[in-house]
Design a protein around this motif. Sequence first.
Motif, PDB file in Angstrom:
ATOM      1  N   PRO A   1      -9.738  38.975 -11.216  1.00 15.87           N
ATOM      2  CA  PRO A   1      -9.191  37.833 -11.957  1.00 15.87           C
ATOM      3  C   PRO A   1      -7.720  37.609 -11.604  1.00 15.87           C
ATOM      4  O   PRO A   1      -6.987  38.553 -11.370  1.00 15.87           O
ATOM      5  N   ALA A   2      -7.344  36.373 -11.561  1.00 21.13           N
ATOM      6  CA  ALA A   2      -5.964  35.974 -11.328  1.00 21.13           C
ATOM      7  C   ALA A   2      -5.739  34.620 -11.987  1.00 21.13           C
ATOM      8  O   ALA A   2      -6.686  33.905 -12.286  1.00 21.13           O
ATOM      9  N   LYS A   3      -4.512  34.334 -12.211  1.00 22.82           N
ATOM     10  CA  LYS A   3      -4.204  33.039 -12.842  1.00 22.82           C
ATOM     11  C   LYS A   3      -3.636  32.103 -11.805  1.00 22.82           C
ATOM     12  O   LYS A   3      -2.834  32.538 -10.986  1.00 22.82           O
ATOM     13  N   PRO A   4      -4.024  30.906 -11.700  1.00 15.00           N
ATOM     14  CA  PRO A   4      -4.938  30.191 -12.580  1.00 15.00           C
ATOM     15  C   PRO A   4      -6.408  30.321 -12.174  1.00 15.00           C
ATOM     16  O   PRO A   4      -7.293  29.862 -12.875  1.00 15.00           O
ATOM     17  N   HIS A   5      -6.692  30.939 -11.015  1.00 13.51           N
ATOM     18  CA  HIS A   5      -8.076  31.057 -10.544  1.00 13.51           C
ATOM     19  C   HIS A   5      -8.377  32.499 -10.117  1.00 13.51           C
ATOM     20  O   HIS A   5      -7.476  33.260  -9.812  1.00 13.51           O
ATOM     21  N   ALA A   6      -9.654  32.815 -10.020  1.00 12.62           N
ATOM     22  CA  ALA A   6     -10.062  34.126  -9.530  1.00 12.62           C
ATOM     23  C   ALA A   6      -9.704  34.254  -8.052  1.00 12.62           C
ATOM     24  O   ALA A   6      -9.686  33.269  -7.320  1.00 12.62           O
ATOM     25  N   THR A   7      -9.428  35.460  -7.617  1.00 11.95           N
ATOM     26  CA  THR A   7      -9.112  35.742  -6.224  1.00 11.95           C
ATOM     27  C   THR A   7     -10.246  36.569  -5.632  1.00 11.95           C
ATOM     28  O   THR A   7     -10.636  37.588  -6.193  1.00 11.95           O
ATOM     29  N   VAL A   8     -10.776  36.127  -4.506  1.00 12.66           N
ATOM     30  CA  VAL A   8     -11.842  36.855  -3.827  1.00 12.66           C
ATOM     31  C   VAL A   8     -11.207  37.758  -2.787  1.00 12.66           C
ATOM     32  O   VAL A   8     -10.430  37.316  -1.951  1.00 12.66           O
ATOM     33  N   LEU A   9     -11.511  39.039  -2.852  1.00 14.00           N
ATOM     34  CA  LEU A   9     -10.982  40.016  -1.915  1.00 14.00           C
ATOM     35  C   LEU A   9     -12.038  40.375  -0.880  1.00 14.00           C
ATOM     36  O   LEU A   9     -13.200  40.560  -1.219  1.00 14.00           O
ATOM     37  N   ALA A  10     -11.622  40.482   0.363  1.00 11.45           N
ATOM     38  CA  ALA A  10     -12.550  40.891   1.424  1.00 11.45           C
ATOM     39  C   ALA A  10     -12.843  42.374   1.268  1.00 11.45           C
ATOM     40  O   ALA A  10     -11.934  43.191   1.241  1.00 11.45           O
ATOM     41  N   THR A  11     -14.108  42.724   1.109  1.00 10.60           N
ATOM     42  CA  THR A  11     -14.503  44.119   0.938  1.00 10.60           C
ATOM     43  C   THR A  11     -15.826  44.364   1.630  1.00 10.60           C
ATOM     44  O   THR A  11     -16.521  43.432   2.020  1.00 10.60           O
ATOM     45  N   GLU A  12     -16.180  45.604   1.754  1.00 14.33           N
ATOM     46  CA  GLU A  12     -17.504  45.997   2.242  1.00 14.33           C
ATOM     47  C   GLU A  12     -18.414  46.022   1.028  1.00 14.33           C
ATOM     48  O   GLU A  12     -18.083  46.637   0.018  1.00 14.33           O
TER      49      GLU A  12
END
Length: 67
Positions: A1-12
């Motif tokens: 979660p992040a403001k103002p929008h969710a943040t997508v993290l690159a992961t396996e």
Amino acid sequence: PAKPHATVLATEAGQIALAPGNEREIEILRYLARDREYVSFEHALSGPGLLNLYRALCALRGQAPLL
């Protein structure tokens, strides 16, 4: 979660085990497991894994792989 929008993290996404569904797939899993304790999904169903799968099928059919 992040403001103002969710943040997508690159992961396996993670390693899942190869789960056989019939006798032939069990034979393939046994072949792939001959040199390792754990056979991941990617070990058979990825770019390089397809070569592992091909070699397993050739060995189970008693044929030499054509590489």
